[in-house]
Design a protein around this motif. Structure first.
Motif, PDB file in Angstrom:
ATOM      1  N   LYS A  17       0.840  -1.204   0.000  1.00 10.56           N
ATOM      2  CA  LYS A  17       0.000   0.000   0.000  1.00 10.56           C
ATOM      3  C   LYS A  17       0.870   1.248   0.000  1.00 10.56           C
ATOM      4  CE  LYS A  17      -3.882  -0.001   2.761  1.00 10.56           C
ATOM      5  NZ  LYS A  17      -4.630  -0.494   3.947  1.00 10.56           N
ATOM      6  N   ILE A  18       1.934   1.213   0.833  1.00 13.21           N
ATOM      7  CA  ILE A  18       2.827   2.377   0.914  1.00 13.21           C
ATOM      8  C   ILE A  18       3.574   2.556  -0.405  1.00 13.21           C
ATOM      9  CG2 ILE A  18       4.917   3.272   2.041  1.00 13.21           C
ATOM     10  CD1 ILE A  18       3.866   1.757   4.625  1.00 13.21           C
ATOM     11  N   LYS A  19       4.038   1.423  -0.959  1.00 14.40           N
ATOM     12  CA  LYS A  19       4.838   1.476  -2.194  1.00 14.40           C
ATOM     13  C   LYS A  19       4.059   2.075  -3.370  1.00 14.40           C
ATOM     14  CE  LYS A  19       7.499  -1.455  -5.349  1.00 14.40           C
ATOM     15  NZ  LYS A  19       7.898  -2.822  -5.683  1.00 14.40           N
ATOM     16  N   TYR A  20       2.749   1.731  -3.460  1.00 15.53           N
ATOM     17  CA  TYR A  20       1.989   2.184  -4.643  1.00 15.53           C
ATOM     18  C   TYR A  20       1.057   3.344  -4.349  1.00 15.53           C
ATOM     19  CZ  TYR A  20       3.921  -1.842  -6.970  1.00 15.53           C
ATOM     20  OH  TYR A  20       4.803  -2.733  -7.512  1.00 15.53           O
ATOM     21  N   LEU A  21       0.394   3.300  -3.174  1.00 15.67           N
ATOM     22  CA  LEU A  21      -0.634   4.309  -2.918  1.00 15.67           C
ATOM     23  C   LEU A  21      -0.182   5.392  -1.931  1.00 15.67           C
ATOM     24  CD1 LEU A  21      -3.670   1.839  -2.566  1.00 15.67           C
ATOM     25  CD2 LEU A  21      -3.087   3.203  -4.576  1.00 15.67           C
ATOM     26  N   GLY A  22       0.985   5.234  -1.364  1.00 15.57           N
ATOM     27  CA  GLY A  22       1.469   6.176  -0.345  1.00 15.57           C
ATOM     28  C   GLY A  22       1.757   7.558  -0.909  1.00 15.57           C
ATOM     29  N   ARG A  23       2.045   8.469   0.031  1.00 13.98           N
ATOM     30  CA  ARG A  23       2.275   9.861  -0.369  1.00 13.98           C
ATOM     31  C   ARG A  23       3.466  10.002  -1.332  1.00 13.98           C
ATOM     32  NH1 ARG A  23       3.968  13.963   2.779  1.00 13.98           N
ATOM     33  NH2 ARG A  23       4.616  12.460   4.376  1.00 13.98           N
ATOM     34  N   LYS A  24       4.453   9.127  -1.160  1.00 11.74           N
ATOM     35  CA  LYS A  24       5.603   9.142  -2.070  1.00 11.74           C
ATOM     36  C   LYS A  24       5.603   7.883  -2.940  1.00 11.74           C
ATOM     37  CE  LYS A  24       8.521  11.929   0.912  1.00 11.74           C
ATOM     38  NZ  LYS A  24       9.583  11.908   1.909  1.00 11.74           N
ATOM     39  N   GLY A  25       4.413   7.267  -3.075  1.00  9.64           N
ATOM     40  CA  GLY A  25       4.306   6.001  -3.803  1.00  9.64           C
ATOM     41  C   GLY A  25       4.314   6.198  -5.320  1.00  9.64           C
ATOM     42  N   GLU A  26       4.196   5.070  -6.015  1.00  9.47           N
ATOM     43  CA  GLU A  26       4.289   5.081  -7.484  1.00  9.47           C
ATOM     44  C   GLU A  26       3.184   5.933  -8.132  1.00  9.47           C
ATOM     45  OE1 GLU A  26       6.749   4.067  -8.961  1.00  9.47           O
ATOM     46  OE2 GLU A  26       7.685   2.462  -7.794  1.00  9.47           O
ATOM     47  N   ILE A  27       1.949   5.853  -7.649  1.00  5.86           N
ATOM     48  CA  ILE A  27       0.843   6.636  -8.217  1.00  5.86           C
ATOM     49  C   ILE A  27       1.126   8.131  -8.075  1.00  5.86           C
ATOM     50  CG2 ILE A  27      -1.633   7.210  -8.022  1.00  5.86           C
ATOM     51  CD1 ILE A  27      -1.325   4.452  -9.137  1.00  5.86           C
ATOM     52  N   ALA A  28       1.599   8.516  -6.881  1.00  6.22           N
ATOM     53  CA  ALA A  28       1.911   9.925  -6.626  1.00  6.22           C
ATOM     54  C   ALA A  28       3.019  10.413  -7.575  1.00  6.22           C
ATOM     55  CB  ALA A  28       2.315  10.114  -5.173  1.00  6.22           C
ATOM     56  N   ARG A  29       4.000   9.514  -7.776  1.00  4.43           N
ATOM     57  CA  ARG A  29       5.116   9.904  -8.659  1.00  4.43           C
ATOM     58  C   ARG A  29       4.646  10.087 -10.099  1.00  4.43           C
ATOM     59  NH1 ARG A  29      10.661   6.911  -8.127  1.00  4.43           N
ATOM     60  NH2 ARG A  29       9.349   5.155  -8.746  1.00  4.43           N
ATOM     61  N   LEU A  30       3.748   9.180 -10.556  1.00  7.89           N
ATOM     62  CA  LEU A  30       3.221   9.289 -11.919  1.00  7.89           C
ATOM     63  C   LEU A  30       2.404  10.589 -12.077  1.00  7.89           C
ATOM     64  CD1 LEU A  30       2.114   5.597 -12.651  1.00  7.89           C
ATOM     65  CD2 LEU A  30       3.915   6.864 -13.811  1.00  7.89           C
ATOM     66  N   SER A  31       1.649  10.936 -11.007  1.00  4.92           N
ATOM     67  CA  SER A  31       0.819  12.162 -11.056  1.00  4.92           C
ATOM     68  C   SER A  31       1.684  13.393 -11.286  1.00  4.92           C
ATOM     69  CB  SER A  31       0.054  12.339  -9.750  1.00  4.92           C
ATOM     70  OG  SER A  31      -0.733  11.206  -9.521  1.00  4.92           O
ATOM     71  N   LYS A  32       2.920  13.341 -10.701  1.00  8.92           N
ATOM     72  CA  LYS A  32       3.793  14.508 -10.810  1.00  8.92           C
ATOM     73  C   LYS A  32       4.254  14.764 -12.253  1.00  8.92           C
ATOM     74  CE  LYS A  32       5.575  14.754  -6.174  1.00  8.92           C
ATOM     75  NZ  LYS A  32       6.542  14.100  -5.312  1.00  8.92           N
TER      76      LYS A  32
END
Ligand code: ZN
Length: 342
Positions: A28-43
């Motif tokens: 959950k942290i790796k993908y959905l966390g504040r610094k996770g993969e989804i957050a990185r893609l959003s940037k």
């Protein structure tokens, strides 16, 4: 766009391997966390053209929903599973309970007692609350002796109606046992009396109101000073080492005649002289002597036929000497920082 596909593949691989709640939490942290993969893609969103943005946003949203759905499915399947930290590993070694040990005075007392036992001494216990007769008169301490002063002796309350001899006190030494032990014994005897004694004194580095003594005596036909010297020298060597030397000096005590003080060679400087032995090379350890005929009479022992020697020493004081403890008050302090050093 390929990035989204890569993350999706990696997530699918990761989630398939999850078998515990802790692992799921990591996912959950790796993908959905504040610094996770989804957050990185959003940037990376800002750097895209308007047409790309629409497509990217949709795909990213789909990926997020996909991850969230899989995570909650996994969460449900893990519900009821025991987490690693809660699980009991029956093969793990048990945790140790803290264990106490004997007090240094007890250790020293047991060592001293066992040395005398190997020489055939029997252990005798006498009362700590004692009649004045056994504490003083029986061992030839005259009525006007300063030790009887209330400054030295704790008397038990409400003694006024009793005769002097029957007055109750806390024994000031273990010598009260001498006459008591002989009430039901006949020579030859070898007896030691270890126990607690009490004196009404101000406490300082070398005085305590409560302390331990070990008293002993031997009565038989033909007992002489050489028996005393032999037995006590053997004791000193067993306690302090074979290279310890002993020295016997004349002294005065009311209960022995002749009275003697035993010294041992300083075990710190081996007799050369140090601050511990006040440069003399000798340490005074034990008053002793031949039992006074008056005391033998009080023991109902025929002093024409039998003779004996007696000795006594402070266990606390010898324990201090042995371990190099400088303040007697530490011994009864109950302070674990002190006790745990032994
Ligand atoms: Zn010394």
């Amino acid at each position: 766009m390929e990035k989204i596909a890569i993350i999706e593949k990696s997530f699918d691989k990761d989630i398939a391997k999850v078998v515990s709640k802790e692992e799921l939490e990591q996912i959950k942290i790796k993908y959905l966390g504040r610094k996770g993969e989804i957050a990185r893609l959003s940037k990376t969103f800002g750097s895209l053209s308007i047409s790309q943005k629409k497509d990217f946003g949709r795909k990213l949203n789909e990926l997020k929903k996909h991850i969230e759905a899989d995570v909650s499915t996994k969460e449900r399947s893990l519900k009821g599973a025991v987490s690693k930290t809660e699980a009991i590993d029956i093969t793990a070694p048990g945790s140790e309970f803290p264990e106490g040990h004997l007090h240094p005075v007890t250790q020293f007392l047991e060592k001293a007692t066992s040395v005398f036992q190997t020489m055939g001494f029997e252990i005798y216990e006498s009362p700590e609350v004692e009649k004045a007769f056994y504490n003083f008169d029986a061992i030839n301490v005259p009525k006007d002796h300063p030790a009887r002063d209330s400054w030295d002796t704790f008397y038990v309350d409400d003694n006024r109606t009793l005769d002097d001899d029957d007055k109750l006190l806390l024994r000031t030494h273990t010598s009260n046992a001498q006459v008591r032990a002989m009430a039901d014994r006949k020579p030859p005897v070898r007896v030691i009396v270890p126990g607690k004694c009490f004196r009404n004194e101000a406490t300082d580095a070398s005085h305590e109101t409560t302390f331990y003594q070990l008293e002993g005596f031997v009565i038989d036909e033909g007992i002489s000073v050489s028996d005393l010297i032999g037995a006590l020298t053997h004791f000193a060597k067993k306690m302090f080492g074979n290279d310890v030397k002993t020295r016997f000096r004349p002294h005065y005590y009311p209960f022995t005649e002749p009275s003697i003080d035993m010294d041992i060679s300083c075990f710190f400087c081996k007799g050369k002289g140090c601050s511990f032995c006040k440069k003399s090379g000798w340490i005074e350890v034990m008053p002793c002597g031949m039992i006074h005929p008056n005391v033998l009479k009080n023991m109902n022992v025929d002093s024409d036929k039998y003779s004996g020697f007696a000795f006594g020493f402070g266990i606390d004081r010898l324990t201090m000497l042995y371990y190099g403890i400088e303040d007697m008050r530490l011994i009864h302090s109950g302070d674990l920082r002190f006790i745990n050093q032994f």
